[in-house]
Design an enzyme around this catalytic site. Structure first.
Site, PDB file in Angstrom:
ATOM      1  CG  HIS A 265       6.821  -4.164   0.412  1.00 38.96           C
ATOM      2  ND1 HIS A 265       5.634  -3.764  -0.153  1.00 38.96           N
ATOM      3  CD2 HIS A 265       6.486  -4.962   1.456  1.00 38.96           C
ATOM      4  CE1 HIS A 265       4.638  -4.301   0.529  1.00 38.96           C
ATOM      5  NE2 HIS A 265       5.122  -5.035   1.514  1.00 38.96           N
ATOM      6  CD  GLU A 266       8.958  -7.081   3.535  1.00 35.18           C
ATOM      7  OE1 GLU A 266       8.526  -6.819   4.674  1.00 35.18           O
ATOM      8  OE2 GLU A 266       8.273  -7.645   2.652  1.00 35.18           O
ATOM      9  CG  HIS A 269       5.900  -3.675   6.149  1.00 33.64           C
ATOM     10  ND1 HIS A 269       4.587  -3.372   6.392  1.00 33.64           N
ATOM     11  CD2 HIS A 269       5.914  -4.493   5.050  1.00 33.64           C
ATOM     12  CE1 HIS A 269       3.820  -3.986   5.469  1.00 33.64           C
ATOM     13  NE2 HIS A 269       4.605  -4.664   4.642  1.00 33.64           N
ATOM     14  CD  GLU A 295       1.330  -4.695   2.390  1.00 36.19           C
ATOM     15  OE1 GLU A 295       1.709  -5.052   3.526  1.00 36.19           O
ATOM     16  OE2 GLU A 295       1.996  -4.918   1.366  1.00 36.19           O
TER      17      GLU A 295
HETATM   18 ZN    ZN Z   1       3.966  -5.888   3.081  1.00 29.46          ZN
END
Ligand code: ZN
Length: 500
Positions: A265-266, A269, A295
């Site tokens: 997830h990170e 980003h 997101e």
């Molecule tokens: Zn996030």
């Protein structure tokens, strides 16, 4: 002198001050010693005040108004026009705030994280409640300073995170999603024993998890020449510019999935930030387009890429090799079922894709209540627990599992949570489009994540803030945000997994 040339050094100074503040904030969350906070907070206060005074003054106001005049505006490049638009937003957001209040707020914000962290550790909301109350009051006051006519305070806060997404729009967006998810969740609940993922809570050495996390972050495209990774109580990503992006992760020795999917997830980003165009980074146009789009990228990597069989087929042997004892009896098929198991839980960041949006809806509904002043801060734990019971059928055992779970309110971020749901919906819309324009699943099977990333770089990342959510979606998919794709995605996915 041309107006923009005159503005440039002021904007460069703003970037420098923001960079220093981001660095101090990163440091505080990852490696600063326990007793550093008070003295460092003084420094943060001074730098924040300096940043405020640098931008909010008659000179900048005059330059901005000059640049906004039609004949001047026309002379600017597209990037400069975007910077002027962003500066106007920043200006309107903070001009109305008296400098002393802004400084006081920044100092509060700097200590709030630590207070929240301690309260969470002690599982005691009452330690954090006074601080939260002050943060809410500040944010409401700040929003009301720039209120126009009948504008709603919460709408003002929402627009800071995702332009154009008002309560009215979000209420209907969440209504559509809720009306589809809740029945699907009931169907799945009837088959909840179909998937067994007990393996996930076997003992997994955290040092080995760290090694795998780093490897998988690189596998999905994180470039460690431009990124670093640390640990913190709540995984997050921050950036100084496109050549210095920082992510954190958290590891539990009795939960393998948590560290793996948080890092993917990170990394999503971070990949976004490191691919913002060189001409945009270190300017006001240089971050992600919006939090919803940000997101959408992290959740695209985490779920749409990371939760598929095609993604894991080439790399599951690697994970099995690291955790031989723990995973030797777990086939790829069982692992894929396991990582997609639907299980109502307390922790939003660890929620499956189906219940995830319900966590977001709960926070949205609670924020609406406390921003409008309909409830007292002291009553929040109970309201929180009641909503978990109502939507997910479970009740948190303590405040750490409940009201204290997320870091965002300690950062004064109210109106932020809906962007998570917007992101999921954007990701699904992108996914159905990408299936049409590229051999998406083959790329995953070949381990060619770079081909997918390249598409996202060229169509989203490189633009920074040059296009907003709806413009990006329209240019890529031909239509603005449409929640139907998200519902279709969830239905298709879980019908298959749970043989509904
Ligand atoms: Zn996030």
């Amino acid at each position: 002198m041309e107006l923009f040339k005159e503005l440039k050094p002021i904007l460069d100074k703003d970037v420098a001050l923001v960079t220093a503040l981001v660095m101090l904030s990163w440091d505080k969350s990852t490696c600063a010693p326990e007793e550093a906070i008070t003295n460092t907070t003084t420094v943060v206060g001074i730098l924040s005040e300096e940043q405020f005074r640098n931008i909010i003054n008659p000179k900048v106001k005059g330059l901005l108004e000059g640049l906004e005049r039609k004949e001047e505006y026309k002379k600017l490049t597209e990037t400069e026009q975007c910077i002027v638009k962003e500066l106007r937003k920043v200006y309107d957001r903070i001009e109305t705030i008296p400098p002393e209040e802004y400084k006081e707020y920044s100092e509060l914000q700097a200590v709030a994280y630590g207070i929240w962290e301690n309260a969470k550790e002690h599982k005691d909301f009452s330690e954090f409640a006074p601080c939260l109350k002050k943060l809410i009051e500040f944010q409401k006051k700040f929003a009301n300073y720039r209120k126009k006519d009948n504008e709603n305070t919460y709408d003002i806060l929402l627009s800071d995170f995702e332009e154009g997404f008002t309560m009215e729009k979000l209420d209907s967006f969440f209504h559509i999603i809720k009306s589809e998810i809740v029945p699907l969740l009931r169907q799945i609940a009837a088959k909840k024993d179909l998937i067994n993922k007990d393996y996930n809570s076997r003992h997994f050495d955290t040092q080995k998890q760290k090694e795998f996390s780093r490897w998988v972050a690189e596998y999905v495209g994180l470039d460690f020449k431009k990124a670093v990774m640390a640990e913190s109580a709540h995984p997050f990503t921050t950036h100084l510019h496109n050549k210095d992006v920082r992510i954190t992760n958290q590891y539990f020795d009795d939960n393998l999935e948590s560290g793996i999917f948080s890092v993917i997830h990170e990394a999503g980003h971070a990949i976004y930030e490191m691919n913002v165009g060189d001409q945009l980074t270190q300017t006001l146009a240089g971050g992600g387009a919006s939090l919803g789009i940000h997101e959408s990228q992290s959740r695209f990597y985490e779920n749409i890429i990371g939760k598929t069989r095609e993604f894991w087929q080439p790399i599951y042997p690697k994970l099995q090799g690291i955790f031989q004892e723990q995973l030797k009896d777990i086939s790829l098929g069982e692992f894929i079922q396991g990582i997609n198991k639907v299980e109502p839980g307390f922790i939003r960041t660890e929620a499956d894709e189906l219940t995830y949006t319900l966590h977001v809806i709960i926070r949205y509904e609670i924020e609406k209540l406390f921003i409008t002043g309909e409830v007292k801060v002291e009553d929040l734990p109970e309201i929180w627990n009641d909503k978990y019971k109502e939507y997910l059928g479970i009740t948190p055992k303590n405040d750490a599992e409940g009201i204290l779970q997320d870091v965002h309110w300690s950062m004064g971020e109210f109106g932020y949570f809906p962007t998570y749901a917007i992101g999921s919906a954007v990701a699904a819309q992108l996914y159905y489009h990408m299936l049409k324009v590229m051999p998406f699943k083959d790329y995953l099977l070949e381990g060619n994540i770079a081909a997918i990333t390249k598409y996202l770089n060229e169509n989203i990342h490189k633009y920074g803030k040059m296009k907003n959510t709806d413009q990006l979606l329209k240019d890529i998919t031909g239509e603005t945000l449409n929640p139907d794709y998200y519902i279709r995605y969830l239905k298709e996915k879980y019908t298959k997994i749970y043989q509904l």
